[in-house]
Design a protein around this motif. Structure first.
Motif, PDB file in Angstrom:
ATOM      1  N   THR B   5       9.271  10.051  -4.768  1.00 33.86           N
ATOM      2  CA  THR B   5       9.049   8.633  -4.531  1.00 33.86           C
ATOM      3  C   THR B   5       7.616   8.433  -4.032  1.00 33.86           C
ATOM      4  OG1 THR B   5       9.767   8.768  -2.249  1.00 33.86           O
ATOM      5  CG2 THR B   5      11.443   8.247  -3.867  1.00 33.86           C
ATOM      6  N   VAL B   6       7.152   7.215  -4.176  1.00 30.38           N
ATOM      7  CA  VAL B   6       5.882   6.803  -3.586  1.00 30.38           C
ATOM      8  C   VAL B   6       6.212   5.990  -2.347  1.00 30.38           C
ATOM      9  CG1 VAL B   6       3.853   5.345  -3.902  1.00 30.38           C
ATOM     10  CG2 VAL B   6       4.725   6.706  -5.817  1.00 30.38           C
ATOM     11  N   ASN B   7       5.856   6.494  -1.181  1.00 31.03           N
ATOM     12  CA  ASN B   7       6.038   5.674   0.020  1.00 31.03           C
ATOM     13  C   ASN B   7       4.755   4.888   0.253  1.00 31.03           C
ATOM     14  OD1 ASN B   7       5.820   5.283   3.213  1.00 31.03           O
ATOM     15  ND2 ASN B   7       7.926   5.123   2.534  1.00 31.03           N
ATOM     16  N   ILE B   8       4.866   3.578   0.147  1.00 29.03           N
ATOM     17  CA  ILE B   8       3.669   2.738   0.118  1.00 29.03           C
ATOM     18  C   ILE B   8       2.910   2.820   1.446  1.00 29.03           C
ATOM     19  CG2 ILE B   8       2.833   0.373  -0.227  1.00 29.03           C
ATOM     20  CD1 ILE B   8       5.375  -0.056  -1.982  1.00 29.03           C
ATOM     21  N   ALA B   9       3.637   2.782   2.566  1.00 31.87           N
ATOM     22  CA  ALA B   9       2.973   2.846   3.878  1.00 31.87           C
ATOM     23  C   ALA B   9       2.194   4.159   4.038  1.00 31.87           C
ATOM     24  CB  ALA B   9       4.006   2.697   4.991  1.00 31.87           C
ATOM     25  N   MET B  54       1.106  -8.964  -3.450  1.00 33.08           N
ATOM     26  CA  MET B  54       2.124  -8.820  -2.415  1.00 33.08           C
ATOM     27  C   MET B  54       1.406  -8.432  -1.132  1.00 33.08           C
ATOM     28  SD  MET B  54       5.377  -6.823  -4.177  1.00 33.08           S
ATOM     29  CE  MET B  54       6.188  -6.602  -2.580  1.00 33.08           C
ATOM     30  N   MET B  56       1.477  -6.579   2.217  1.00 36.47           N
ATOM     31  CA  MET B  56       2.220  -5.495   2.856  1.00 36.47           C
ATOM     32  C   MET B  56       1.969  -5.458   4.362  1.00 36.47           C
ATOM     33  SD  MET B  56       3.650  -4.600   0.090  1.00 36.47           S
ATOM     34  CE  MET B  56       4.570  -3.118   0.515  1.00 36.47           C
ATOM     35  N   GLU B  73       2.813 -11.200   5.617  1.00 30.86           N
ATOM     36  CA  GLU B  73       3.560  -9.990   5.248  1.00 30.86           C
ATOM     37  C   GLU B  73       4.899 -10.351   4.600  1.00 30.86           C
ATOM     38  OE1 GLU B  73       3.446  -6.920   8.236  1.00 30.86           O
ATOM     39  OE2 GLU B  73       5.388  -6.148   7.603  1.00 30.86           O
ATOM     40  N   GLY B  74       5.173  -9.697   3.488  1.00 34.13           N
ATOM     41  CA  GLY B  74       6.432  -9.938   2.783  1.00 34.13           C
ATOM     42  C   GLY B  74       6.349 -11.027   1.734  1.00 34.13           C
ATOM     43  N   LEU B  96      -0.768  -5.309  -2.164  1.00 34.09           N
ATOM     44  CA  LEU B  96      -0.284  -4.579  -3.337  1.00 34.09           C
ATOM     45  C   LEU B  96      -0.484  -5.490  -4.539  1.00 34.09           C
ATOM     46  CD1 LEU B  96       1.430  -2.233  -4.678  1.00 34.09           C
ATOM     47  CD2 LEU B  96       3.440  -3.588  -4.114  1.00 34.09           C
TER      48      LEU B  96
END
Lengths: 122, 122
Positions: B5-9, B54, B56, B73-74, B96
């Protein structure tokens, strides 16, 4: 101007039913969809397109025929086109999907109880 | 299997430079890119494509010729193709972006100090 942002968390508050994707945005001919899921989906693939999964809340086991990818909040994964997969969530999980407009959630599986033919906007 | 997976944080932790987008995923011919931004970008449009923003982390003022969209955010917003816009962030903001591979960040502005011709993967 009448522009409005889409707050993703707020959109999740608007429905409670599981396995019932909703469209929240369109970019060119792609849709951004959200869903609440819990339990097992059906094995399927999308022969024509990749599919993006983002985990917005909770955890998801994204099963493949050769192993399981464990995903948690903030994770993103692109399921390659044609690759069989099955999402499984022990607890309720909030997902964000990105895929071409018209992509059927159960892919190459013609019809199952999980198939949603018409995905509404929310 | 070698799926990850790619963890965005976690991806944001790998760089500090601002206005320097990085590719984190590809879906068909689209790229998912992240960037840290602060200050003013240049006015530009993308004549050929919509562009997804987006937020983040932090807040973004997405300026249009007829008004400013305040994003937090969000939030998600799709800038329609051909529409002039300028992102402005008072404090550092993590964004993003989703857009076709090869989309230049400054769009129809041939070259500015902000233009990034080759966006690397991270």
């Amino acid at each position: 101007m009448s522009r409005k942002t889409v707050n993703i968390a707020e959109k999740y508050k608007l429905f409670s039913e599981q396995w019932s994707p909703k469209i929240i945005a369109q970019m060119n001919d792609y849709h951004f969809k959200i869903a609440k899921i819990q339990g097992e989906f059906v094995w399927h693939s999308h022969p024509e397109t990749d599919e993006v999964f983002m985990i917005m809340k909770g955890e998801l086991n994204l099963e493949f025929r050769d192993g399981t990818l464990k995903m948690k909040e903030g994770d993103l994964y692109v399921v390659p086109k044609g690759v069989e997969h099955r999402p499984v969530a022990e607890e309720e999980c909030y997902i964000l999907l990105v895929e071409p407009a018209g992509t059927v959630n159960t892919g190459d599986v013609d019809s199952s109880e999980r198939t949603v033919e018409e995905v509404p906007w929310i």
